[in-house]
Design an enzyme around this catalytic site. Structure first.
Site, PDB file in Angstrom:
ATOM      1  N   CYS A  10      34.487  31.070  64.419  1.00 33.41           N
ATOM      2  CA  CYS A  10      34.224  29.649  64.680  1.00 33.41           C
ATOM      3  C   CYS A  10      33.936  28.833  63.433  1.00 33.41           C
ATOM      4  CB  CYS A  10      33.034  29.512  65.624  1.00 33.41           C
ATOM      5  SG  CYS A  10      31.534  30.126  64.861  1.00 33.41           S
ATOM      6  N   CYS A  48      28.140  35.028  68.155  1.00 35.37           N
ATOM      7  CA  CYS A  48      26.999  34.384  67.488  1.00 35.37           C
ATOM      8  C   CYS A  48      25.927  35.428  67.175  1.00 35.37           C
ATOM      9  CB  CYS A  48      26.410  33.281  68.354  1.00 35.37           C
ATOM     10  SG  CYS A  48      27.642  32.172  69.071  1.00 35.37           S
TER      11      CYS A  48
END
Ligand code: FES
Length: 211
Positions: free
Chosen positions: A36, A107
């Site tokens: 990302c 994440c």
């Protein structure tokens, strides 16, 4: 619209623990997620005798889940020895938050990676690396893959910023395909030097620009 996050994730997002930076840290690292482009930095203070992490802070440049996983990883690692902290997995980080949406698993991977890199940086700076592999161009290139090119939001290798790498007698010379006056030139240089200079057999890192 219902939030994709549970209450615990939202709580860590709104009130993240251990944020900020540590001046003169014993170990530090910045990692970016190839998935990302988000980034996170982590700073450590380690007791030289017991090797216990007695202070840890993070800075997030990413999504809500990046902030929440940065927060939880600092809580999990604080008070642990560096060897114990190295073994924390992204699954543990995610579980400690009561689970993350599947699409946000990366994440927690990023949070674990930055913790491991900061510990590695500590070990390298303190002569604790046991596996002394001679630095090669491939090793340097691998490290430069962790340096973000803020112009594109991807690493400097993927974005073809690395024009040349030369290693001679403990000196690494890197040529970056940017003018020295570019607004991001200094930031990229500092990050690149930081990633390479801690290697056990490297005494100096020279970064040059193409004009
Ligand atoms: Fe990038 Fe979360 S979406 S770290």
């Amino acid at each position: 619209m219902a939030s994709p996050y549970n209450d615990l994730v939202l709580e860590h997002f709104k009130n993240p623990r251990n944020t900020g930076r540590i001046d003169d840290p014993d170990g530090k690292a910045t990692e970016g997620s190839p998935a990302c482009g988000d980034m996170v930095s982590l700073y450590l203070k380690v007791d030289p005798e017991t090797k216990v992490i007695n202070d840890i802070k993070f800075e997030s440049y990413g999504c809500a889940s990046n902030i929440a996983t940065g927060s939880i990883i600092t809580e999990l690692a604080k008070g642990k020895t560096i060897d114990e902290a190295k073994n924390i997995t992204w699954q543990e980080a995610s579980e400690a938050l009561g689970g993350l949406p599947k699409i946000k698993a990366h994440c927690s991977v990023l949070a674990v990676e930055v913790l491991r890199s900061a510990i590695q940086n500590y070990e390298e700076k303190h002569g604790l690396v046991t596996e002394k592999v001679v630095t090669t161009e491939e090793i340097v290139r691998k490290r430069l893959k962790k340096v973000m090119n803020p112009i594109k939001g991807l690493d400097m290798v993927a974005t073809h910023l690395v024009k040349e790498i030369d290693i001679t007698g403990g000196v690494v010379r890197i040529v970056i395909d940017l003018p020295a006056t570019h607004q991001f030139a200094n930031a990229i240089k500092e990050d690149a030097v930081e990633k390479i200079e801690s290697l056990w057999d490297i005494d100096q890192v020279i970064v040059e620009f193409t004009d």
